[in-house]
Design an enzyme around this catalytic site. Structure first.
Site, PDB file in Angstrom:
ATOM      1  N   ASP A   1       0.872  -1.156   0.000  1.00 18.76           N
ATOM      2  CA  ASP A   1       0.000   0.000   0.000  1.00 18.76           C
ATOM      3  C   ASP A   1       0.922   1.222   0.000  1.00 18.76           C
ATOM      4  O   ASP A   1       1.920   1.242   0.705  1.00 18.76           O
ATOM      5  CB  ASP A   1      -0.879  -0.017   1.254  1.00 18.76           C
ATOM      6  CG  ASP A   1      -1.863   1.131   1.274  1.00 18.76           C
ATOM      7  OD1 ASP A   1      -2.266   1.579   0.196  1.00 18.76           O
ATOM      8  OD2 ASP A   1      -2.233   1.569   2.378  1.00 18.76           O
TER       9      ASP A   1
ATOM     10  N   ASP B   1      -2.019  -0.939   6.291  1.00 20.12           N
ATOM     11  CA  ASP B   1      -2.233  -0.342   7.611  1.00 20.12           C
ATOM     12  C   ASP B   1      -3.681   0.006   7.887  1.00 20.12           C
ATOM     13  O   ASP B   1      -4.039   0.324   9.019  1.00 20.12           O
ATOM     14  CB  ASP B   1      -1.371   0.917   7.783  1.00 20.12           C
ATOM     15  CG  ASP B   1      -1.701   1.988   6.748  1.00 20.12           C
ATOM     16  OD1 ASP B   1      -2.471   1.694   5.812  1.00 20.12           O
ATOM     17  OD2 ASP B   1      -1.189   3.115   6.886  1.00 20.12           O
TER      18      ASP B   1
ATOM     19  N   ASP C   1      -7.315  -2.497   3.842  1.00 25.45           N
ATOM     20  CA  ASP C   1      -6.318  -3.527   3.511  1.00 25.45           C
ATOM     21  C   ASP C   1      -6.629  -4.879   4.152  1.00 25.45           C
ATOM     22  O   ASP C   1      -5.978  -5.876   3.839  1.00 25.45           O
ATOM     23  CB  ASP C   1      -4.925  -3.082   3.983  1.00 25.45           C
ATOM     24  CG  ASP C   1      -4.470  -1.803   3.312  1.00 25.45           C
ATOM     25  OD1 ASP C   1      -4.657  -1.684   2.090  1.00 25.45           O
ATOM     26  OD2 ASP C   1      -3.933  -0.930   4.013  1.00 25.45           O
TER      27      ASP C   1
END
Length: 801
Positions: free
Chosen positions: A310, A555, A559
């Protein structure tokens, strides 16, 4: 009291935003169970950890065997249960330790929420909020439940939910999603949904399933345990009957001999070795501030050939920084610096954009602004006015340039020039305008005759270690993919700035809809923008379906689904508790650069466990073969459990633990199962050959069962030392000392009275001659078996390609 309305068969209230719900209404909500509940994915409970570790097939079989030996009074032969107990303790302690660390992180991140009831402000826990409660949210607060804005306006960051880092403007009537953050403004909102109806709860619940761990070591060991477990009952039963029917054998001897054979089939020390080595790795990683939730995930990360990242939190810090300030209209750097100092010292704003400028230009001034217009999500600019300095403005170009006060003092040619500059600068940056006017601010509008002073170029702040870390994975042959909810241009530019290969292979996932299109994109592209949480999961699934071992870092709540689906999941401690709880690793300092250390530790673990596992697998293979052979011959089984304990300790147990903790940075090669089978089988076949020939000689040379047992133990140890020699080569000081010290201990056991503890006796000349002949045969047998097995495995590898 707030009046009720009907909605989806639930009585709804519309409380006054200045009063909130009445106490009676709150009690009704609680009675109807219309209060909020935590969406956090909880860690395993301690009873669950205990049951998962204790009640395994491996443990049950070993405890039953120990019970049989104890019941017949042969207590010294039950010492093997200590190995099982150590394995059990290590697994339980590690899991409980990891659970407590993750739970503590969640406790630290929990906060109270301001709730208005009976016109009084109260600070409550998230699970005390009820449907239709009035909440007071301010800049920096996290939205605790899905709600609707009643009063005020704000800017919201939904990056933990959507992955998109750009702030979103919200005004009265708009909805706020649970898990998002207010970056500016304040508002009063009504709790529109609670508990299971919340957006964050639905995503979190989708991740509440048991994920099958993709560990080749675990798969191999489970395969070995499964085969052993299937064979142990029929072999054990028939062997016991065989031993009971032998002449001069009694119940105790039959049980002890049978248990000795079955113990060799069950690889107790192998599981203990693996658990210990992985636990040592966990301790090492904890010193690097990496929390390991699952032991075998260390191996999985070391095997990963695709790493999905990410953008926010891994490559970038989630904050902005000034890339450049470009003067315009002849403004000097001193004038620009002064203007920015006036703005940062007078305005209160904790948005990432403002904080980036404030970090560089803030300083206390001895002036107070006559007029301040704070940033607004509608205006997209802020301004201050000083009586002797005029007005200073900065904000989004499209809002400042389109204002009437701007258009009245700039011609079309000048406007075109500014727009061309904006087009050039905005390719790789976020651009703000800094402007000045001699006129004052009126009615929250821009002043007259504004002049542009500078273009302020802002960038996402790249982590200092991001480029180096990505280079490490690239050199190791790991394919990097960036999966983000951000604009695809922004994500691709960041990928290029850190030198990521294939940064040009980018795709806007908002334009991809079908499942097949997602599967094709997962293989074709490296940079993904505007990705939804469910698309992230689809990308991970597609990569796994194509045979890749996928690691994922994240995080946010957005996700969670992808983290849960990945083979190896890594969360940042600074992220959401949901992401931490589903992940196998948590970077406690949110430090992306710790990952190469995890990979290095994983490599050492895999290589060393492979080398040591071969020693243990030898025993399993020869024990199965010997047990089958002794089903058909009327001879006592040559070993007792206590003898197995001696040879296992000196040729397998102690060497394997020392070798397993050696430094080893080599990249793992080949198939784990085939590698250990290839090392173990030649030695096991040599041992079987030795025992078979020994019993053949014993029949013709009148060697009694005690002498045969002692000769069997010596031959078993000698062949074990041959394999240990092969594994230790090439020698260093540690390996040389290890081999000779183990050999010395065995010889000392044969010479000194301690041998009687292990049911060994002194040998005569004829027995020693037989031993020397069999040792000579062992060299040839070991070499021949090694060549045959090597040929068969290479043939199997070629056919599998």
């Amino acid at each position: 009291m707030a009046k009720p309305s009907k909605n989806e068969n639930i009585e709804r209230y519309k409380p006054d935003p200045r009063q909130g719900l009445a106490d009676a209404q709150v009690k009704e909500r609680i009675k109807a169970r219309l209060n909020n509940i935590s969406a956090t994915i909880s860690t395993k409970t301690i009873p669950k950890i205990l049951s998962d570790n204790i009640f395994t097939l491996f443990n049950i079989i070993n405890f039953i065997l120990a019970l049989f030996v104890v019941l017949v009074g042969s207590y010294k032969n039950a010492l093997f249960i200590g190995v099982v107990a150590f394995n059990l303790i290590i697994g339980i302690i590690q899991e409980i330790r990891a659970k407590k660390a993750v739970d503590n992180l969640s406790l630290i991140s929990s906060v109270k929420v301001k709730v208005l009831r009976e016109s009084r402000e109260q600070k409550l826990n998230m699970d005390e909020i009820v449907l239709d409660d009035i909440l007071i949210l301010e800049s920096g607060n996290q939205v605790p439940t899905d709600c609707a804005i009643y009063e005020g306006e704000c800017e919201v960051n939904e990056s933990l939910l959507t992955g998109e880092s750009d702030s979103i403007s919200k005004k009265s009537g708009d909805s706020l999603l649970s898990g998002s953050y207010l970056v500016s403004g304040s508002c009063r909102v009504r709790a529109d949904k609670v508990g299971k109806s919340n957006y964050i709860y639905k995503i979190s619940q989708s991740a509440k399933y048991i994920k099958k761990l993709n560990s080749e070591i675990m798969k191999t060991f489970n395969k070995i345990i499964l085969i052993s477990s299937v064979l142990i009952i029929p072999i054990g039963g028939f062997l016991f009957l065989n031993q009971m029917n032998l002449k001069d054998n009694n119940l105790t001897s039959a049980v002890v001999n049978t248990v000795a054979a079955l113990l060799g089939i069950m690889p107790q020390g192998l599981i203990l070795l693996t658990s210990t080595v992985l636990a040592v790795s966990v301790i090492k990683l904890s010193k690097q501030k990496v929390l390991t939730n699952e032991l075998y995930s260390i191996e999985t990360l070391a095997r990963a050939d695709v790493l999905c990242l990410d953008k926010t939190g891994t490559i970038t810090e989630g904050t902005m920084e000034i890339g450049d300030i470009i003067p315009y209209n002849g403004a000097t750097q001193k004038e620009i610096d002064e203007a920015l100092c006036f703005l940062t010292s007078s305005l209160y704003d904790n948005s990432p954009t403002f904080m980036a400028i404030k970090s560089k230009y803030f300083k206390h001034i001895n002036k107070t602004a006559d007029k301040i217009i704070p940033f607004s999500s509608q205006r997209k600019w802020s301004a201050v006015h000083f009586s002797d300095k005029g007005s200073f403005i900065f904000g989004a170009p499209e809002f400042i340039l389109n204002d009437d006060s701007m258009n009245c003092c700039i011609d079309k040619h000048e406007l075109l020039k500014i727009q061309k500059n904006l087009e050039k600068y905005s390719k790789n940056n976020r651009v703000l305008l800094l402007a000045h006017s001699e006129h004052e601010l009126k009615n929250n509008c821009l002043p007259d005759k504004i002049k542009i002073m500078a273009f302020i170029l802002l960038n996402d702040k790249i982590r200092k270690d991001a480029k180096e870390t990505l280079e490490f994975f690239s050199k190791q042959g790991v394919d990097i993919k960036i999966i983000s909810g951000d604009n695809i241009t922004t994500v691709a530019n960041i990928a290029r700035s850190v030198g990521l290969k294939n940064a040009e292979k980018s795709v806007d996932m908002s334009k991809i809809h079908s499942e097949q299109e997602v599967k094709n994109a997962a293989i074709k592209y490296s940079i993904f923008g505007r990705v939804s949480p469910f698309q992230k999961k689809q990308i991970i699934c597609s990569l796994k379906e194509n045979g890749f071992t996928v690691a994922m870092t994240g995080d946010g709540v957005n996700d969670v689904l992808a983290l849960k689906e990945s083979d190896c999941s890594i969360a940042l401690a600074s992220g959401s508790s949901a992401a931490r709880n589903v992940s196998q690793f948590v970077l406690l300092k949110s430090n992306f650069s710790a990952l190469p250390k995890v990979v290095a530790e994983g490599r050492q673990t895999i290589n060393n466990i492979q080398r040591s596992s071969s020693l243990f697998l030898v025993r399993t293979i020869y024990s199965i073969l010997l047990a089958i052979i002794f089903l058909f011959i009327k001879i006592p089984y040559p070993f007792t459990p206590i003898q197995m304990t001696l040879t296992n300790a000196l040729t397998i147990g102690i060497p394997s633990f020392i070798l397993a903790l050696e430094p080893n940075k080599e990249r793992f090669k080949g198939n784990f199962f085939l590698n250990i089978i290839g090392n173990a089988t030649p030695c096991a076949l040599t041992i079987v050959t030795n025992i078979f020939l020994l019993n053949f000689f014993a029949c013709y040379l009148n060697i009694d069962k005690n002498e045969a047992s002692t000769l069997s133990v010596i031959l078993l140890a000698f062949t074990g030392f041959m394999l240990l020699y092969k594994i230790c080569y090439p020698f260093n000081l540690l390996r040389r000392v290890l081999l000779w010290s183990m050999a010395f201990c065995f010889v000392a056991t044969l010479i000194f009275p301690i041998k009687y503890i292990f049911s060994l006796i002194s040998l005569g000349l004829s027995e020693i001659l037989v031993l020397l002949v069999l040792i000579a045969i062992s060299f040839f047998s070991f070499y021949a078996n090694h060549k045959i097995v090597e040929y068969i495995i290479n043939l199997a590898k070629r056919k599998s390609r």
